[in-house]
Scaffold this motif. Sequence first.
Motif, PDB file in Angstrom:
ATOM      1  N   GLY A  86     113.670  17.477 -44.763  1.00 18.76           N
ATOM      2  CA  GLY A  86     112.492  17.194 -43.962  1.00 18.76           C
ATOM      3  C   GLY A  86     112.905  16.612 -42.620  1.00 18.76           C
ATOM      4  N   VAL A  87     112.330  17.163 -41.551  1.00 15.26           N
ATOM      5  CA  VAL A  87     112.670  16.712 -40.199  1.00 15.26           C
ATOM      6  C   VAL A  87     111.377  16.279 -39.503  1.00 15.26           C
ATOM      7  N   PRO A  88     111.090  14.979 -39.511  1.00 11.33           N
ATOM      8  CA  PRO A  88     109.905  14.503 -38.804  1.00 11.33           C
ATOM      9  C   PRO A  88     110.022  14.790 -37.310  1.00 11.33           C
ATOM     10  N   SER A  89     108.878  15.031 -36.691  1.00 14.04           N
ATOM     11  CA  SER A  89     108.858  15.304 -35.259  1.00 14.04           C
ATOM     12  C   SER A  89     107.537  14.853 -34.661  1.00 14.04           C
ATOM     13  N   ASN A  90     107.610  14.372 -33.445  1.00 13.89           N
ATOM     14  CA  ASN A  90     106.394  14.008 -32.725  1.00 13.89           C
ATOM     15  C   ASN A  90     106.038  15.070 -31.687  1.00 13.89           C
ATOM     16  N   ASP A  91     106.596  16.263 -31.819  1.00 16.02           N
ATOM     17  CA  ASP A  91     106.328  17.330 -30.855  1.00 16.02           C
ATOM     18  C   ASP A  91     104.846  17.692 -30.789  1.00 16.02           C
ATOM     19  N   PHE A  92     104.122  17.445 -31.872  1.00 13.81           N
ATOM     20  CA  PHE A  92     102.691  17.752 -31.897  1.00 13.81           C
ATOM     21  C   PHE A  92     101.857  16.472 -31.901  1.00 13.81           C
ATOM     22  N   LYS A  93     102.504  15.372 -31.499  1.00 12.81           N
ATOM     23  CA  LYS A  93     101.829  14.071 -31.299  1.00 12.81           C
ATOM     24  C   LYS A  93     101.191  13.521 -32.576  1.00 12.81           C
ATOM     25  N   GLU A  95     103.416  11.971 -35.157  1.00 15.76           N
ATOM     26  CA  GLU A  95     104.441  11.194 -35.856  1.00 15.76           C
ATOM     27  C   GLU A  95     104.519   9.808 -35.234  1.00 15.76           C
ATOM     28  N   SER A  96     104.796   8.823 -36.057  1.00 18.00           N
ATOM     29  CA  SER A  96     104.930   7.450 -35.597  1.00 18.00           C
ATOM     30  C   SER A  96     106.169   7.305 -34.722  1.00 18.00           C
ATOM     31  N   LYS A  97     106.106   6.381 -33.787  1.00 16.61           N
ATOM     32  CA  LYS A  97     107.282   6.065 -32.975  1.00 16.61           C
ATOM     33  C   LYS A  97     108.185   5.095 -33.742  1.00 16.61           C
ATOM     34  N   GLU A 101     107.754   3.195 -40.352  1.00 16.42           N
ATOM     35  CA  GLU A 101     106.449   3.720 -40.767  1.00 16.42           C
ATOM     36  C   GLU A 101     106.578   5.149 -41.291  1.00 16.42           C
ATOM     37  N   THR A 102     107.405   5.950 -40.634  1.00 18.13           N
ATOM     38  CA  THR A 102     107.665   7.318 -41.109  1.00 18.13           C
ATOM     39  C   THR A 102     108.248   7.275 -42.520  1.00 18.13           C
ATOM     40  N   THR A 115     116.045  14.799 -48.774  1.00 10.94           N
ATOM     41  CA  THR A 115     116.578  14.187 -47.562  1.00 10.94           C
ATOM     42  C   THR A 115     115.609  14.331 -46.390  1.00 10.94           C
ATOM     43  N   MET A 116     115.436  13.233 -45.689  1.00 10.11           N
ATOM     44  CA  MET A 116     114.615  13.198 -44.479  1.00 10.11           C
ATOM     45  C   MET A 116     115.483  12.679 -43.339  1.00 10.11           C
ATOM     46  N   THR A 117     115.268  13.197 -42.134  1.00  9.85           N
ATOM     47  CA  THR A 117     116.009  12.731 -40.965  1.00  9.85           C
ATOM     48  C   THR A 117     115.146  11.783 -40.143  1.00  9.85           C
ATOM     49  N   GLU A 118     115.783  11.128 -39.202  1.00 10.11           N
ATOM     50  CA  GLU A 118     115.037  10.399 -38.174  1.00 10.11           C
ATOM     51  C   GLU A 118     114.250  11.449 -37.378  1.00 10.11           C
ATOM     52  N   PRO A 119     113.143  11.091 -36.753  1.00  9.25           N
ATOM     53  CA  PRO A 119     112.376  12.058 -35.971  1.00  9.25           C
ATOM     54  C   PRO A 119     113.232  12.781 -34.917  1.00  9.25           C
ATOM     55  N   GLN A 120     112.999  14.084 -34.788  1.00 11.40           N
ATOM     56  CA  GLN A 120     113.756  14.956 -33.892  1.00 11.40           C
ATOM     57  C   GLN A 120     112.802  15.842 -33.113  1.00 11.40           C
ATOM     58  N   LYS A 121     113.280  16.348 -32.000  1.00  9.24           N
ATOM     59  CA  LYS A 121     112.548  17.383 -31.269  1.00  9.24           C
ATOM     60  C   LYS A 121     112.799  18.712 -31.971  1.00  9.24           C
ATOM     61  N   VAL A 122     111.745  19.479 -32.216  1.00  8.49           N
ATOM     62  CA  VAL A 122     111.884  20.737 -32.954  1.00  8.49           C
ATOM     63  C   VAL A 122     111.457  21.966 -32.149  1.00  8.49           C
ATOM     64  N   ARG A 123     110.993  21.742 -30.917  1.00  6.20           N
ATOM     65  CA  ARG A 123     110.541  22.857 -30.079  1.00  6.20           C
ATOM     66  C   ARG A 123     111.119  22.731 -28.675  1.00  6.20           C
ATOM     67  N   GLY A 124     111.287  23.873 -28.036  1.00  5.87           N
ATOM     68  CA  GLY A 124     111.683  23.889 -26.631  1.00  5.87           C
ATOM     69  C   GLY A 124     113.161  23.611 -26.396  1.00  5.87           C
TER      70      GLY A 124
END
Length: 186
Positions: A86-93, A95-97, A101-102, A115-124
């Motif tokens: 699982g890769v959390p992302s705030n790309d779609f606004k 996800e918590s900063k 909390e995540t 397994t989960m990662t720290e939040p990452q950019k997944v687009r662009g």
Amino acid sequence: MLKRWCAVPVLLMALTGLARAADCPELLQGSLPKLRAKESIDLCQRYADKPLVVINTASFCGFAPQFEGLEALNQRYKAQGLEMLGVPSNDFKQESKDSAETAKVCYANYGVTFTMTEPQKVRGDGATHLFQVLAAQSSAPKWNFYKYVVDRQGKVIANFSSLTKPDDPEFLAAIEKAIASKPLKP
């Protein structure tokens, strides 16, 4: 003479690392920081020759209840070698900063054990290498909870939108195909 012998193990380790990188599929090159841990996940070391499901997640997304179904899949297929990331992302606004909390949402609220990662950019352009290769092999995530099924050779064999539930028959069939796939090394 001693200096020369000391250099041999260093040289062998360097060559082993190069050989491993050469054997590693493009998708799995690199590492990602594990959620709320001091360690990083070496993607090649952890996932090479294994069937894998990669999901971009977001704690405050309406699809977050899919964590329960994804964890059920993890429990159902892990004995057959399936790995989930699982890769959390705030790309779609959504996800918590705050990664604490995540982690609470994933681990405490939904009981995630994969397994989960720290939040990452997944687009662009700024997307993490893993998601750049996922996009090149299929498509970039169009929303949170986009699911990628990767075979043992590091190739995307199917991807599914957020609307696809974890118990969807096509998703399950893709997972079973990935499990049945042949590894890179015989």
